[in-house]
Design a protein around this motif. Structure first.
Motif, PDB file in Angstrom:
ATOM      1  N   LEU A  22     -48.620  41.074  -4.442  1.00 47.48           N
ATOM      2  CA  LEU A  22     -48.112  41.799  -3.268  1.00 47.48           C
ATOM      3  C   LEU A  22     -49.245  42.411  -2.456  1.00 47.48           C
ATOM      4  O   LEU A  22     -49.047  42.780  -1.296  1.00 47.48           O
ATOM      5  N   ARG A  86     -47.371  32.981  -4.018  1.00 50.21           N
ATOM      6  CA  ARG A  86     -45.923  32.862  -4.176  1.00 50.21           C
ATOM      7  C   ARG A  86     -45.546  32.620  -5.637  1.00 50.21           C
ATOM      8  O   ARG A  86     -44.526  33.117  -6.116  1.00 50.21           O
ATOM      9  N   LYS A  89     -45.641  35.868  -7.488  1.00 51.24           N
ATOM     10  CA  LYS A  89     -44.490  36.704  -7.132  1.00 51.24           C
ATOM     11  C   LYS A  89     -43.173  36.092  -7.588  1.00 51.24           C
ATOM     12  O   LYS A  89     -42.113  36.676  -7.388  1.00 51.24           O
ATOM     13  N   SER A  91     -41.748  33.571  -6.266  1.00 49.39           N
ATOM     14  CA  SER A  91     -40.978  33.255  -5.063  1.00 49.39           C
ATOM     15  C   SER A  91     -40.721  31.754  -5.019  1.00 49.39           C
ATOM     16  O   SER A  91     -41.627  30.947  -5.216  1.00 49.39           O
ATOM     17  N   VAL A  95     -40.498  29.752   2.761  1.00 51.62           N
ATOM     18  CA  VAL A  95     -41.284  30.965   2.978  1.00 51.62           C
ATOM     19  C   VAL A  95     -40.506  31.913   3.883  1.00 51.62           C
ATOM     20  O   VAL A  95     -40.011  31.520   4.941  1.00 51.62           O
ATOM     21  N   GLU A  98     -41.296  37.558   6.452  1.00 48.11           N
ATOM     22  CA  GLU A  98     -42.203  38.654   6.113  1.00 48.11           C
ATOM     23  C   GLU A  98     -43.396  38.195   5.269  1.00 48.11           C
ATOM     24  O   GLU A  98     -44.373  38.934   5.107  1.00 48.11           O
ATOM     25  N   GLU A  99     -43.334  36.980   4.723  1.00 49.23           N
ATOM     26  CA  GLU A  99     -44.444  36.438   3.939  1.00 49.23           C
ATOM     27  C   GLU A  99     -45.480  35.715   4.785  1.00 49.23           C
ATOM     28  O   GLU A  99     -46.650  35.614   4.417  1.00 49.23           O
ATOM     29  N   LYS A 100     -45.057  35.187   5.918  1.00 45.92           N
ATOM     30  CA  LYS A 100     -45.878  34.248   6.674  1.00 45.92           C
ATOM     31  C   LYS A 100     -47.213  34.841   7.107  1.00 45.92           C
ATOM     32  O   LYS A 100     -48.246  34.178   7.023  1.00 45.92           O
ATOM     33  N   LEU A 103     -49.806  35.051   4.291  1.00 43.02           N
ATOM     34  CA  LEU A 103     -50.091  33.728   3.738  1.00 43.02           C
ATOM     35  C   LEU A 103     -50.996  32.929   4.677  1.00 43.02           C
ATOM     36  O   LEU A 103     -51.960  32.287   4.234  1.00 43.02           O
TER      37      LEU A 103
END
Length: 218
Positions: A22, A86, A89, A91, A95, A98-100, A103
């Motif tokens: 995170l 990812r 996490k 995940s 995607v 909020e991750e983009k 990353l």
């Protein structure tokens, strides 16, 4: 890591990994990490060092300049691969929006490190913060007295507010070029000379290191 007995408390290390993921693209708060993982602060520091020693993660230091702003000093933390972030996490699936941002930023960070280490693109890579997230520049490359500022965005359509950090750092001595890098889209140039390019085009520019350092180069 388990086979080499680097970590005695493997369950604690397993709890630590998704929390460390995170922190990708962020400054590291060791106290928060240790509290969330249920481990001692000194243990969290040791775990972070393990990730660096195994080349899974790296830090980008804050640039100290003489610009009259409150500059952030703590380094930012990156994993070596967006997919690994990812995975840590846990995940799955597409995607999330909020991750983009982080990353794509991490992908460009690794791209810059590769060209620095294997092609001698620059001597140092740092980031700059003018005291707020809005006036932050993700990467500042240094070669001698010259500097190039790079801001990474995850959107697919250019917005003027993307330029805030690059305009705030414009007075930096030796600054020859300023870039905004985004996933895909048209190549643009603002009235004050900020170049907006896709990740693919930016990679092509990095491949020609001498041209890359020339102000106003095509």
């Amino acid at each position: 890591i388990q086979a080499e007995a680097v970590v005695r408390n493997l369950p604690g290390f397993s709890r630590f990994l998704p929390i460390a993921a995170l922190c990708h693209g962020q400054t590291v708060n060791v106290t928060n990490i240790s509290r969330e993982a249920g481990i001692a602060r000194t243990t969290a520091i040791g775990y972070l060092e393990i990730l660096e020693d195994t080349l899974l993660c790296f830090r980008v230091p804050g640039l100290q300049t003489k610009l009259r702003v409150r500059e952030r000093k703590h380094p930012k933390w990156y994993w070596c691969d967006p997919g690994l972030v990812r995975a840590m996490k846990r995940s799955t699936g597409p995607v999330l929006p909020e991750e983009k941002g982080t990353l794509v930023e991490g992908l460009v960070a690794q791209l810059l490190r590769a060209y620095r280490d294997y092609a001698g693109l620059c001597e140092d890579i740092s980031y700059w913060s003018g005291g707020s997230r809005e006036t932050e520049v993700d990467f500042v490359l240094a070669r001698g007295v010259e500097r190039i500022a790079v801001e990474v965005k995850s959107g697919r359509q250019f917005h003027e507010q993307w330029c805030r950090g690059l305009r705030a750092i414009a007075p930096l001595q030796g600054l020859v070029r300023r870039f905004i890098v985004y996933p895909s889209g048209p190549e643009l140039r603002t009235k004050d000379g900020i170049e907006v390019v896709s990740v693919e085009r930016f990679s092509e520019l990095l491949g020609a290191s001498e041209t890359f350092w020339k102000e106003g180069a095509p």
